[in-house]
Design a protein around this motif. Structure first.
Motif, mmCIF file in Angstrom:
data_model
loop_
_atom_site.group_PDB
_atom_site.id
_atom_site.type_symbol
_atom_site.label_atom_id
_atom_site.label_comp_id
_atom_site.label_asym_id
_atom_site.label_seq_id
_atom_site.Cartn_x
_atom_site.Cartn_y
_atom_site.Cartn_z
ATOM 1 N N PRO A 1 -6.538 2.618 6.909
ATOM 2 C CA PRO A 1 -5.233 2.643 6.258
ATOM 3 C C PRO A 1 -4.990 1.388 5.416
ATOM 4 C CG PRO A 1 -5.036 3.213 8.575
ATOM 5 C CD PRO A 1 -6.439 2.746 8.357
ATOM 6 N N GLY A 2 -4.405 1.597 4.242
ATOM 7 C CA GLY A 2 -4.110 0.477 3.347
ATOM 8 C C GLY A 2 -5.183 0.257 2.303
ATOM 9 N N PHE A 3 -6.344 0.860 2.466
ATOM 10 C CA PHE A 3 -7.428 0.725 1.499
ATOM 11 C C PHE A 3 -7.460 1.965 0.614
ATOM 12 C CE2 PHE A 3 -8.467 -2.530 4.397
ATOM 13 C CZ PHE A 3 -9.289 -3.423 3.746
ATOM 14 N N PHE A 4 -7.989 1.808 -0.607
ATOM 15 C CA PHE A 4 -8.008 2.888 -1.580
ATOM 16 C C PHE A 4 -9.360 2.956 -2.267
ATOM 17 C CE2 PHE A 4 -3.696 1.535 -1.038
ATOM 18 C CZ PHE A 4 -2.979 2.715 -0.991
ATOM 19 N N ASN A 5 -9.751 4.172 -2.668
ATOM 20 C CA ASN A 5 -10.934 4.373 -3.490
ATOM 21 C C ASN A 5 -10.440 4.633 -4.908
ATOM 22 O OD1 ASN A 5 -12.883 4.253 -1.348
ATOM 23 N ND2 ASN A 5 -12.108 6.238 -0.694
ATOM 24 N N VAL A 6 -10.913 3.824 -5.834
ATOM 25 C CA VAL A 6 -10.517 3.941 -7.237
ATOM 26 C C VAL A 6 -11.773 4.289 -8.026
ATOM 27 C CG1 VAL A 6 -9.504 2.729 -9.208
ATOM 28 C CG2 VAL A 6 -8.681 2.253 -6.893
ATOM 29 N N THR A 7 -11.743 5.422 -8.736
ATOM 30 C CA THR A 7 -12.928 5.878 -9.464
ATOM 31 C C THR A 7 -12.591 6.159 -10.927
ATOM 32 O OG1 THR A 7 -12.487 8.163 -8.813
ATOM 33 C CG2 THR A 7 -13.999 6.915 -7.427
ATOM 34 N N THR A 8 -13.571 5.905 -11.790
ATOM 35 C CA THR A 8 -13.481 6.215 -13.209
ATOM 36 C C THR A 8 -14.870 6.119 -13.830
ATOM 37 O OG1 THR A 8 -12.421 5.702 -15.310
ATOM 38 C CG2 THR A 8 -12.974 3.835 -13.926
ATOM 39 N N VAL B 1 -8.405 7.627 -14.373
ATOM 40 C CA VAL B 1 -8.681 6.873 -13.144
ATOM 41 C C VAL B 1 -8.063 7.653 -12.001
ATOM 42 C CG1 VAL B 1 -8.280 4.719 -11.894
ATOM 43 C CG2 VAL B 1 -8.709 4.660 -14.347
ATOM 44 N N THR B 2 -8.820 7.801 -10.917
ATOM 45 C CA THR B 2 -8.310 8.493 -9.737
ATOM 46 C C THR B 2 -8.198 7.497 -8.584
ATOM 47 O OG1 THR B 2 -9.372 10.520 -10.474
ATOM 48 C CG2 THR B 2 -8.659 10.443 -8.182
ATOM 49 N N VAL B 3 -7.023 7.449 -7.984
ATOM 50 C CA VAL B 3 -6.763 6.567 -6.841
ATOM 51 C C VAL B 3 -6.512 7.457 -5.632
ATOM 52 C CG1 VAL B 3 -5.266 4.772 -5.899
ATOM 53 C CG2 VAL B 3 -5.742 4.820 -8.353
ATOM 54 N N THR B 4 -7.349 7.289 -4.594
ATOM 55 C CA THR B 4 -7.179 8.063 -3.367
ATOM 56 C C THR B 4 -7.166 7.120 -2.170
ATOM 57 O OG1 THR B 4 -9.560 8.415 -3.236
ATOM 58 C CG2 THR B 4 -8.271 10.165 -4.248
ATOM 59 N N PRO B 5 -6.323 7.402 -1.186
ATOM 60 C CA PRO B 5 -6.290 6.542 0.004
ATOM 61 C C PRO B 5 -7.560 6.728 0.830
ATOM 62 C CG PRO B 5 -4.636 8.295 0.159
ATOM 63 C CD PRO B 5 -5.312 8.455 -1.156
ATOM 64 N N ASP B 6 -8.024 5.639 1.433
ATOM 65 C CA ASP B 6 -9.196 5.682 2.308
ATOM 66 C C ASP B 6 -8.733 6.223 3.658
ATOM 67 O OD1 ASP B 6 -11.357 5.195 3.994
ATOM 68 O OD2 ASP B 6 -11.885 3.335 2.978
ATOM 69 N N ALA C 1 0.826 -1.211 0.000
ATOM 70 C CA ALA C 1 0.000 0.000 0.000
ATOM 71 C C ALA C 1 0.860 1.260 0.000
ATOM 72 C CB ALA C 1 -0.935 0.000 1.206
ATOM 73 N N GLN C 2 2.032 1.197 0.614
ATOM 74 C CA GLN C 2 2.931 2.345 0.652
ATOM 75 C C GLN C 2 3.441 2.713 -0.740
ATOM 76 O OE1 GLN C 2 4.590 3.825 3.606
ATOM 77 N NE2 GLN C 2 3.012 2.927 4.881
ATOM 78 N N ARG C 3 3.476 1.734 -1.650
ATOM 79 C CA ARG C 3 4.021 1.950 -2.995
ATOM 80 C C ARG C 3 2.949 2.309 -4.030
ATOM 81 N NH1 ARG C 3 6.439 -3.611 -3.189
ATOM 82 N NH2 ARG C 3 5.571 -3.458 -5.260
ATOM 83 N N VAL C 4 1.692 2.337 -3.632
ATOM 84 C CA VAL C 4 0.615 2.646 -4.576
ATOM 85 C C VAL C 4 0.726 4.107 -5.002
ATOM 86 C CG1 VAL C 4 -1.885 2.858 -4.860
ATOM 87 C CG2 VAL C 4 -0.924 0.885 -3.675
ATOM 88 N N SER C 5 0.670 4.310 -6.296
ATOM 89 C CA SER C 5 0.726 5.662 -6.852
ATOM 90 C C SER C 5 -0.675 6.269 -6.765
ATOM 91 C CB SER C 5 1.194 5.588 -8.306
ATOM 92 O OG SER C 5 1.329 6.874 -8.831
ATOM 93 N N ILE C 6 -0.822 7.349 -6.013
ATOM 94 C CA ILE C 6 -2.140 7.951 -5.829
ATOM 95 C C ILE C 6 -2.269 9.200 -6.695
ATOM 96 C CG2 ILE C 6 -2.514 6.991 -3.529
ATOM 97 C CD1 ILE C 6 -1.640 9.660 -2.372
ATOM 98 N N GLY C 7 -3.501 9.579 -6.930
ATOM 99 C CA GLY C 7 -3.786 10.750 -7.759
ATOM 100 C C GLY C 7 -4.498 10.342 -9.034
ATOM 101 N N LYS C 8 -4.547 11.276 -9.968
ATOM 102 C CA LYS C 8 -5.247 11.058 -11.229
ATOM 103 C C LYS C 8 -4.283 10.518 -12.275
ATOM 104 C CE LYS C 8 -8.774 13.388 -13.896
ATOM 105 N NZ LYS C 8 -9.474 14.657 -14.045
#
Length: 185
Positions: free
Chosen positions: A100-107, A91-96, A75-82
């Protein structure tokens, strides 16, 4: 009549021939312990093969996920943002913030709540078990897939960091799998 006898003889001989072929490798198996001591170097998997493995690896069904230390490290290595994708998608990836460790992925009106999963290939993999969706992040690109529907929702997605990584790969391509294996170029 001769044809029938010949066919019957061949039909009876086939199973014995197959048994003889399967029984032959039994003797070299005794030397397998010696071979294990001198194990050959492991073969590296090509990127294309690794990508194909990740795409068909099934998503876990468990929705009560407890993340391990290894999952949190991923989870520390996940690239977040648009991330901009092919065909004008994004696709937008944002941390929950609550977990911690969960992400919201939207598109495109779709929203997934994903968690990291250890990958056999070393790629960063996020999964939403309820929706059957998977976000696969490589160094130079990412993709969003729905394995239940068998669709790629977004492909060739890149954040700024991945664009820079892809440019670096073009300047300094990685060594080919067998390049320099025998001492020659």
């Amino acid at each position: 009549m001769k044809k029938i006898a010949l066919i019957a003889a061949v039909a009876l001989a086939l199973p014995f021939g197959a048994m003889a072929q399967t029984a032959a490798p039994a003797k070299p198996a005794a030397k397998s312990t010696e071979a294990k001591k001198k194990a050959p170097p492991k073969r590296q998997v090509t990127r294309k093969a690794a990508k194909a493995v990740e795409e068909v690896t099934p998503i876990a069904d468990d929705t009560n996920i407890v993340l391990t230390d290894a999952d949190l490290a991923v989870a520390q290595r996940v690239s977040i943002g648009k991330a901009q994708c092919e065909l004008g998608a994004d696709v937008t990836v944002t941390p929950d913030e609550k977990k911690p460790g969960f992400f919201n992925v939207t598109t495109k009106g779709l929203k997934y709540r994903m968690h990291p999963v250890e990958s056999r290939t070393g790629a960063i993999r996020l999964e939403d078990p309820r929706a059957g969706a998977m976000w696969l992040q490589l160094g130079n690109k990412s993709m969003l897939m729905n394995q239940k529907a068998g669709l790629r929702i977004a492909d060739e997605c890149q954040t700024d960091a991945q664009i820079a990584f892809a440019a670096e790969m073009k300047k300094n391509p990685p060594k080919a799998l067998f390049e320099g294996a025998d001492g020659a170029k």
